[in-house]
Design an enzyme around this catalytic site. Structure first.
Site, PDB file in Angstrom:
ATOM      1  N   GLY B  21       0.736  -1.212   0.080  1.00 24.53           N
ATOM      2  CA  GLY B  21       0.213  -0.095   0.113  1.00 24.53           C
ATOM      3  C   GLY B  21       0.872   1.400  -0.074  1.00 24.53           C
ATOM      4  N   SER B  22       2.065   0.917  -0.044  1.00 23.06           N
ATOM      5  CA  SER B  22       2.724   2.498  -0.145  1.00 23.06           C
ATOM      6  C   SER B  22       3.090   3.029  -1.548  1.00 23.06           C
ATOM      7  CB  SER B  22       4.334   2.110   0.138  1.00 23.06           C
ATOM      8  OG  SER B  22       4.923   1.147  -0.625  1.00 23.06           O
ATOM      9  N   ASP B  23       2.625   4.316  -1.507  1.00 27.14           N
ATOM     10  CA  ASP B  23       2.719   5.014  -2.667  1.00 27.14           C
ATOM     11  C   ASP B  23       3.154   6.217  -2.313  1.00 27.14           C
ATOM     12  OD1 ASP B  23       0.946   7.141  -1.665  1.00 27.14           O
ATOM     13  OD2 ASP B  23      -0.830   5.489  -2.293  1.00 27.14           O
ATOM     14  N   TYR B  30      -3.361  -0.278   7.231  1.00 27.95           N
ATOM     15  CA  TYR B  30      -5.137  -0.217   6.617  1.00 27.95           C
ATOM     16  C   TYR B  30      -6.007  -0.640   7.613  1.00 27.95           C
ATOM     17  CZ  TYR B  30      -3.443  -0.642   1.696  1.00 27.95           C
ATOM     18  OH  TYR B  30      -3.061  -0.392   0.534  1.00 27.95           O
ATOM     19  N   LYS B 213      -1.440  -2.067 -12.356  1.00 27.94           N
ATOM     20  CA  LYS B 213      -1.366  -0.549 -11.984  1.00 27.94           C
ATOM     21  C   LYS B 213      -0.071  -0.507 -11.373  1.00 27.94           C
ATOM     22  CE  LYS B 213      -4.119   1.818  -9.271  1.00 27.94           C
ATOM     23  NZ  LYS B 213      -5.444   2.202  -8.940  1.00 27.94           N
ATOM     24  N   LYS B 215       2.514   2.388  -9.084  1.00 22.14           N
ATOM     25  CA  LYS B 215       2.454   3.629  -8.485  1.00 22.14           C
ATOM     26  C   LYS B 215       3.769   4.383  -9.257  1.00 22.14           C
ATOM     27  CE  LYS B 215      -0.834   2.460  -5.553  1.00 22.14           C
ATOM     28  NZ  LYS B 215      -1.799   3.603  -5.271  1.00 22.14           N
ATOM     29  N   ASP B 243      -0.490   5.589 -11.185  1.00 22.59           N
ATOM     30  CA  ASP B 243      -1.036   5.993 -10.138  1.00 22.59           C
ATOM     31  C   ASP B 243      -0.100   7.002  -9.486  1.00 22.59           C
ATOM     32  OD1 ASP B 243      -2.575   6.823  -8.068  1.00 22.59           O
ATOM     33  OD2 ASP B 243      -3.033   5.058  -7.247  1.00 22.59           O
ATOM     34  N   GLU B 269      -3.734   7.826 -12.994  1.00 28.18           N
ATOM     35  CA  GLU B 269      -4.485   8.282 -12.041  1.00 28.18           C
ATOM     36  C   GLU B 269      -4.026   9.332 -10.841  1.00 28.18           C
ATOM     37  OE1 GLU B 269      -5.722   4.407 -10.399  1.00 28.18           O
ATOM     38  OE2 GLU B 269      -6.214   5.373  -8.465  1.00 28.18           O
ATOM     39  N   GLU B 296     -10.756   8.411  -5.983  1.00 33.07           N
ATOM     40  CA  GLU B 296     -10.555   7.714  -4.592  1.00 33.07           C
ATOM     41  C   GLU B 296     -10.819   8.700  -3.322  1.00 33.07           C
ATOM     42  OE1 GLU B 296      -6.789   5.903  -5.352  1.00 33.07           O
ATOM     43  OE2 GLU B 296      -6.344   6.520  -3.459  1.00 33.07           O
ATOM     44  N   ASP B 319     -15.501   5.656  -4.695  1.00 28.63           N
ATOM     45  CA  ASP B 319     -14.961   4.849  -3.685  1.00 28.63           C
ATOM     46  C   ASP B 319     -16.528   4.628  -3.207  1.00 28.63           C
ATOM     47  OD1 ASP B 319     -12.666   4.138  -1.507  1.00 28.63           O
ATOM     48  OD2 ASP B 319     -14.653   4.755  -0.663  1.00 28.63           O
ATOM     49  N   HIS B 346     -12.654   2.687  -7.221  1.00 30.56           N
ATOM     50  CA  HIS B 346     -11.370   2.589  -6.482  1.00 30.56           C
ATOM     51  C   HIS B 346     -11.614   1.270  -5.252  1.00 30.56           C
ATOM     52  CE1 HIS B 346      -9.281   3.492  -2.410  1.00 30.56           C
ATOM     53  NE2 HIS B 346      -8.450   3.405  -3.196  1.00 30.56           N
ATOM     54  N   ALA B 347     -10.681   0.521  -5.328  1.00 34.20           N
ATOM     55  CA  ALA B 347     -10.571  -0.547  -4.266  1.00 34.20           C
ATOM     56  C   ALA B 347      -9.217  -0.665  -3.596  1.00 34.20           C
ATOM     57  CB  ALA B 347     -11.144  -1.907  -4.886  1.00 34.20           C
ATOM     58  N   GLU B 377     -11.038  -2.548  -9.429  1.00 35.13           N
ATOM     59  CA  GLU B 377      -9.562  -2.625  -8.788  1.00 35.13           C
ATOM     60  C   GLU B 377      -9.470  -3.780  -7.955  1.00 35.13           C
ATOM     61  OE1 GLU B 377      -8.079   0.560  -6.915  1.00 35.13           O
ATOM     62  OE2 GLU B 377      -5.973   0.184  -6.947  1.00 35.13           O
TER      63      GLU B 377
END
Lengths: 426, 426
Positions: B21-23, B30, B213, B215, B243, B269, B296, B319, B346-347, B377
């Site tokens: 989940g790092s961007d 989460y 996808k 990042k 994204d 995105e 999102e 979302d 968005h998921a 997603e």
């Protein structure tokens, strides 16, 4: 000077019952999510964000969640890297999701950031407006996060706007002599009956106000009746502003303003949803020369940027603590100057007049440099709870002279109105 | 059926440490601000809003603050006047100030509204997509608040879009046979080293995914290197989405996409700040035929309305729980249909895949009625904590068949991951 403790107070004034502050969508108990930054040198920085009562505890929780970014830090550190500090709050890698840069989390950022500036102003022994007005242009520019507004305002442009000029002393002398113009919103809340509106209008006119704002957004016939009543009291030359508090759809706003144009409104404030940049632009085109005003719930500099890029507003009503505090307000004042939009900050509520007087004075001294179309909102509520309340004489704000941002509440008021345990709520 | 108790859980999964989940702007644990509506008939409606870890307690506090609007009410009452119910949350006269319709307070509205719909779907024994897909057009339209979007979508237009047609049975049969297309975001988090990205991409391709996808938003050379690496693995025909998670300024987004165009991105995105409608429009014009996608963190229907009015997006990534739940999502799906913008919700996060599969299935059956450019997603995290987790086979979502909105967490997971007292956090 080191911040050794951060204390948060949930302070609420029971205003809902009286109809004060009632408009098309709000019936509030004016409240402050209030933060104190206690230091090892005994000076305390204070700030708050305004809320409407219920939910003030959510804003307090958000301040607590962000408080680790200032606890244990020195004032010198925070101002050595001002954008880094600001982003530590606004772009916290976990908390940012809750906004981003909007709503509760951004309001909490505003409260903390303002408290940090209050601390500095107190440390330097200057009222907030003076701290800002005497600051080198380079330092002001270094305090601004240009991220996401670079397409509308560059640091070089900001620097140029802020360069000192020879007129500074004259402008300051003018303010010391005459005060800063204001308008009053205390005459026309929707919750007041006609007779009360008439009496308040007459009293305000007698006290020197020549600009008054009424709430609209009820049945259009009621709005028109009340508007005629106020116009009859104040005559053709005084300004009559209207505030719909976002209740209308775009087409509705245009249709209703065609009716209300009869009484020559100076501006229509919040004609539709606060997020609707394109809607405000459509309304502005349709109702000209009536001005469109908005800003009290505009979330951040990116929304203001677009409102100006789209010619959607002719009056910028930035709030001192809805956006992320002084640093972000600086960027909005500069955007307004660049786009030639006069700033008339949002006030009212509790403590908002105390805050924004400093912003307008600074704007006049260093940014917008004009009083043309500039007014600070005034309401007559709750000033008695502040250590350094506003002083308004004949419809004009006198310059605050005490050090700080003027939003330090009296300890007795905090105690009495703390929710839910203060005497006022027990 | 009466709601007799509202219970809120602060549930957090410790994902930050792993780099999942790092961007460009988030490093999250989460989390879900999770609400249970307990009824006198033993059925429990559940909903949540997703957060990134710290601050989940603020979202929980917001749900508590809104909970009096459902506590003690019957399901029949809430659905008898659906817009009135929805506005009781979104336009609460005191809490609205904290948004309005954005940030924490609106996310909390989404959690509660979704729980109410989950309750109804469970009561009727239907999965959420089926409840919506079999609902009369008039009832769907009656569920939507058209306030502030009337200039872009009228109830009559919505009704026309939703009218049943003969193709419904064929579309449903197609979904039952093939499932709903998806794409995976699990291959290209910024926190993963190149070799891991390569292996994950290869594995995803082998599992059937033809849309992936990555990042972006780090140094442009790194972004390009990783993009080339992925493109080399998936060949020229599979789709590669990018994204940026809002990290770029408008001009920066345009310049960087000119570089990344080399690898034929399908969409970019969140190229810039989520609130910047005009910025997205400028980027969309500049980077075409690469599509601009966002949603999102788009706060509400008014933002989506403008994104579509301005031709700012070619992909709508609504979302399920950032906006005010099912009722507001309906309006956004309809806006997208009217403006011809495909919806790819968005998921990711936790539970978001479970939610949005229902929305895409309904969209295909009754609103958008096409699979062209539609994908849900997919990420591979944390599904094991749900009673009715998604099933994805060869890159396609199978239809959920259990009653409800699929976001009911296992009791053991809630207990273990409750913050701060669950075993995972002690």
């Amino acid at each position: 000077m080191k911040i050794i403790d951060v204390r948060v107070h949930d302070v609420r004034y029971p205003t809902a019952a009286s109809g004060d502050g009632s408009d098309a969508i709000n019936r509030g108990d004016y409240s402050a999510a209030y933060v104190e930054l206690h230091t090892d040198e005994g000076i305390t920085g204070t700030g708050f964000t305004f809320t409407n009562g219920r939910g003030n505890e959510i804003a307090c929780a958000a301040i607590e969640a962000l408080s680790h970014h200032v606890r244990g830090r020195t004032l010198a550190e925070l101002f050595a890297e001002p954008v880094e500090f600001w982003r530590s709050l606004s772009a916290d890698v976990q908390l940012r999701w809750l906004g981003p840069e909007k709503g509760v989390i951004h309001m909490a950022t505003g409260a903390i950031v303002n408290a940090v500036w209050d601390l500095r102003a107190k440390a330097e022994g200057k009222p907030m407006w003076q701290l800002l007005a005497e600051m080198p242009a380079e330092e002001l520019v270094r305090s601004i996060d240009f991220h996401h507004i670079g397409d509308a305002l560059t640091p070089a442009e900001a620097l140029k706007i802020l360069e000192p000029d020879e007129g500074y002393a004259d402008r300051l002398a003018l303010l010391r002599r005459d005060g800063f113009p204001s308008y009053t919103t205390s005459v026309g809340w929707l919750g007041y009956p006609d007779e009360q509106v008439r009496e308040l209008t007459r009293a305000a006119y007698a006290q020197g106000w020549r600009a008054m704002k009424m709430k609209v957004g009820g049945p259009i016939d009621d709005d028109l009746r009340r508007a005629r009543l106020i116009r009859a009291e104040i005559g053709p030359d005084a300004l009559l502003m209207m505030d719909a508090n976002q209740v209308w759809d775009v087409d509705e706003a245009i249709a209703n303003m065609a009716v209300l144009a009869e009484v020559d409104p100076y501006w229509i404030e919040e004609p539709t949803h606060a997020d609707d940049v394109l809607g405000h632009a459509a309304i502005a085109r349709a109702v000209a020369p009536i001005r469109v005003a908005t800003g009290e719930v505009a979330a951040n500099r990116v929304i203001f940027k677009q409102l100006m890029q789209a010619d959607a507003i002719q009056v910028c009503q930035v709030d001192a603590c809805r956006v992320g505090g002084v640093n972000e307000v600086l960027s909005i004042l500069l955007l307004a100057a660049k786009f030639g939009v006069p700033v008339c900050p949002h006030a009212g509520g509790v403590g908002l007049c105390e805050y924004v007087q400093h912003l307008s004075i600074f704007d006049f001294l260093r940014v917008g440099r004009s009083l043309d179309g500039r007014m600070v909102e005034y309401v007559d509520h709750l000033h008695e709870h502040f250590e350094d309340p506003i002083t308004v004489v004949e419809g004009r704000y006198r310059l605050p002279e005490q050090p700080g941002y003027s939003v330090t509440m009296k300890a007795a008021s905090i105690e009495e109105f703390s929710f839910p345990d203060g005497a006022a709520w027990r």
